[in-house]
Design a protein around this motif. Structure first.
Motif, short mmCIF file in Angstrom:
data_model
loop_
_atom_site.label_atom_id
_atom_site.label_comp_id
_atom_site.label_asym_id
_atom_site.label_seq_id
_atom_site.Cartn_x
_atom_site.Cartn_y
_atom_site.Cartn_z
N ARG A 154 0.86 -1.17 0.00
CA ARG A 154 0.00 0.00 0.00
C ARG A 154 0.90 1.24 0.00
O ARG A 154 1.97 1.22 0.64
CB ARG A 154 -0.90 0.00 1.23
N ASP A 155 0.51 2.28 -0.72
CA ASP A 155 1.35 3.48 -0.75
C ASP A 155 0.51 4.74 -0.84
O ASP A 155 -0.62 4.72 -1.33
CB ASP A 155 2.38 3.42 -1.89
N VAL A 156 1.08 5.83 -0.34
CA VAL A 156 0.49 7.16 -0.46
C VAL A 156 1.55 8.10 -1.01
O VAL A 156 2.75 7.79 -1.00
CB VAL A 156 -0.05 7.69 0.89
N TRP A 157 1.09 9.27 -1.49
CA TRP A 157 1.97 10.17 -2.24
C TRP A 157 1.90 11.60 -1.71
O TRP A 157 0.86 12.07 -1.28
CB TRP A 157 1.58 10.16 -3.72
N PHE A 158 3.05 12.26 -1.80
CA PHE A 158 3.17 13.68 -1.51
C PHE A 158 3.92 14.34 -2.67
O PHE A 158 4.72 13.71 -3.35
CB PHE A 158 3.95 13.93 -0.22
N VAL A 159 3.63 15.63 -2.89
CA VAL A 159 4.41 16.43 -3.83
C VAL A 159 5.01 17.59 -3.06
O VAL A 159 4.35 18.21 -2.22
CB VAL A 159 3.53 16.91 -5.02
N TYR A 160 6.28 17.86 -3.33
CA TYR A 160 6.98 18.91 -2.57
C TYR A 160 7.83 19.74 -3.51
O TYR A 160 8.48 19.23 -4.43
CB TYR A 160 7.88 18.28 -1.50
N SER A 161 7.82 21.06 -3.29
CA SER A 161 8.71 21.97 -4.02
C SER A 161 9.09 23.10 -3.08
O SER A 161 8.45 23.31 -2.05
CB SER A 161 8.03 22.51 -5.28
N GLN A 162 10.13 23.83 -3.44
CA GLN A 162 10.56 24.97 -2.63
C GLN A 162 11.11 26.05 -3.53
O GLN A 162 11.52 25.78 -4.67
CB GLN A 162 11.59 24.53 -1.59
N PRO A 163 11.12 27.31 -3.06
CA PRO A 163 11.50 28.43 -3.92
C PRO A 163 12.99 28.59 -4.11
O PRO A 163 13.42 29.45 -4.87
CB PRO A 163 10.91 29.64 -3.17
N ASN A 164 13.79 27.78 -3.44
CA ASN A 164 15.23 27.94 -3.53
C ASN A 164 15.91 26.60 -3.77
O ASN A 164 15.37 25.53 -3.47
CB ASN A 164 15.78 28.54 -2.23
N ASN A 165 17.12 26.67 -4.33
CA ASN A 165 17.95 25.47 -4.41
C ASN A 165 18.37 25.07 -3.01
O ASN A 165 18.46 25.92 -2.10
CB ASN A 165 19.21 25.73 -5.25
N GLY A 166 18.65 23.82 -2.82
CA GLY A 166 19.12 23.39 -1.51
C GLY A 166 18.91 21.91 -1.31
O GLY A 166 18.30 21.22 -2.14
N THR B 16 15.93 21.59 -6.74
CA THR B 16 16.07 22.70 -7.65
C THR B 16 14.89 23.63 -7.46
O THR B 16 13.74 23.18 -7.39
CB THR B 16 16.12 22.22 -9.11
N ALA B 17 15.16 24.92 -7.33
CA ALA B 17 14.11 25.90 -7.04
C ALA B 17 12.94 25.76 -8.02
O ALA B 17 13.13 25.76 -9.24
CB ALA B 17 14.68 27.31 -7.11
N GLY B 18 11.74 25.63 -7.48
CA GLY B 18 10.53 25.60 -8.29
C GLY B 18 10.23 24.28 -8.97
O GLY B 18 9.20 24.16 -9.63
N VAL B 19 11.08 23.29 -8.83
CA VAL B 19 10.88 21.99 -9.49
C VAL B 19 10.33 20.99 -8.47
O VAL B 19 11.02 20.67 -7.49
CB VAL B 19 12.19 21.45 -10.10
N PRO B 20 9.11 20.50 -8.65
CA PRO B 20 8.52 19.60 -7.65
C PRO B 20 9.10 18.19 -7.73
O PRO B 20 9.59 17.75 -8.78
CB PRO B 20 7.04 19.59 -8.03
N ILE B 21 9.05 17.51 -6.61
CA ILE B 21 9.36 16.09 -6.57
C ILE B 21 8.14 15.37 -6.01
O ILE B 21 7.33 15.96 -5.29
CB ILE B 21 10.60 15.77 -5.70
#
Length: 332
Positions: free
Chosen positions: A178-190, A239-244
């Motif tokens: 069984r699995d669940v999902w999240f999407v995450y992004s941020q405004p800066n590299n890091g 990478t800034a603005g790129v979601p995972i």
């Protein structure tokens, strides 16, 4: 037979104490469900007509032997759903070889046919009892699929796998779960750290570039103190603005429960001292030099600007690394 199916209604344990599979002489082999390809025996049939449109759950958890359940839209009709060994929903009172159709969308007023059977190799006796429960299906996990991934935040992100299904196999543990999902992004590299530590659930953690895309990171067992069978993916470069897309699963379909996915910044991006998610900005520079001059850290994480991790903070190299990152360079 399907033609002489017993009418059943919505309710828990609609068969009461249960029914014996014995004396079910006529076996409708042509009605075998898609979830089981082997031979079956001793099938009994039931009719269910929902009073309202909706999603319904059918389960045999009250049975005391191995069951298979198939739902049809009529005798000699099309299969609506089928389950051999359930992989969704709570385990309480439900042996792993019982059956559960977790959720089937049904139309009010239409009569559906349910076939309960068992594999030919299964042992049954005069004490064997089949049972059937019908209920309104509980809602699925809101982030059950990658396409409906929940937006993750820095910090703690609760999850619950109880009503989740599987739609991905991780490279570091290929067993379905069984699995669940999240999407995450941020405004800066890091760099970030993902963790399911702090619980007891045996988890498998993956990072995907996009739904149905490429896996960018995976961890099954972190094997660190206090986080043995939980998962950690550390120092992942954002990478800034790129979601995972982040998948939280377990090591098999019968392991599930609730837990937390924690996302932390590590390395250079932790000099977002005021924690407003904007880095770098003028206030970060002010805070940096305030700490260099002996001031207190605004968020308690200023020691993370020991970028080269040599245990000496602050030093000239920290200043050099700080301005390198301000200028768009990568975190050391």
């Amino acid at each position: 037979t399907c033609a002489t199916a017993q009418t059943v209604a919505l309710g828990t344990n609609v068969l009461g104490a249960g029914q014996s599979p014995c004396n079910a002489y006529i076996n409708d082999e042509q009605s075998n469900g898609s979830c089981f390809t082997g031979a079956t025996k001793t099938d009994r049939w039931f009719s269910f007509t929902p009073a309202a449109d909706g999603n319904y759950r059918f389960e045999t958890c009250g049975s005391n032997y191995d069951t298979i359940i198939t739902l049809f839209d009529g005798c000699n009709g099309g299969e609506v759903a089928c389950n051999d060994n359930y992989t969704t929903g709570p385990a309480t009172g439900c042996n792993s070889n019982r059956s559960r159709i977790a959720s089937a969308a049904l139309t009010a007023g239409q009569t559906y046919k349910l076939r309960l059977t068992t594999a030919s190799a299964s042992f049954i006796s005069s004490t064997s009892l089949m049972n059937l429960s019908i209920s309104v299906a509980p809602p699925a996990a809101v982030n059950d699929n990658c396409s409906s991934a929940s937006t993750a935040i820095l910090g703690v992100n609760p999850f619950d796998l109880t009503e989740a299904t599987n739609d991905f196999a991780a490279s570091c543990n290929t067993a379905l779960s069984r699995d669940v999902w999240f999407v995450y992004s941020q405004p800066n590299n890091g760099q970030i750290k993902l963790s399911t530590c702090g619980g007891t659930l045996n988890t498998v953690l993956s990072i995907i570039d996009t739904c149905n895309g490429f896996e960018l990171g995976c961890n099954d067992n972190a094997n660190v103190t206090g986080c043995t069978t939980q998962s950690i993916i550390n120092n992942f470069q954002m990478t800034a603005g790129v979601p995972i897309y982040i998948r939280v699963g377990t090591n098999n379909v019968n392991t599930f429960g609730a837990g937390n996915l924690t996302i932390e910044t590590v390395g250079c991006d932790t000099i977002d001292f005021n924690g407003n998610g904007v880095f770098p900005e003028d206030q970060d520079v002010v805070d940096f030099f305030f700490v260099l001059a002996g001031g207190a850290c605004p968020t308690g994480t200023c020691q993370d600007i020991d970028f080269n991790n040599n245990g000496v903070f602050p030093e000239d190299q920290d200043v050099i690394d700080f301005f390198n990152v301000l200028a768009g360079g990568q975190c050391p």
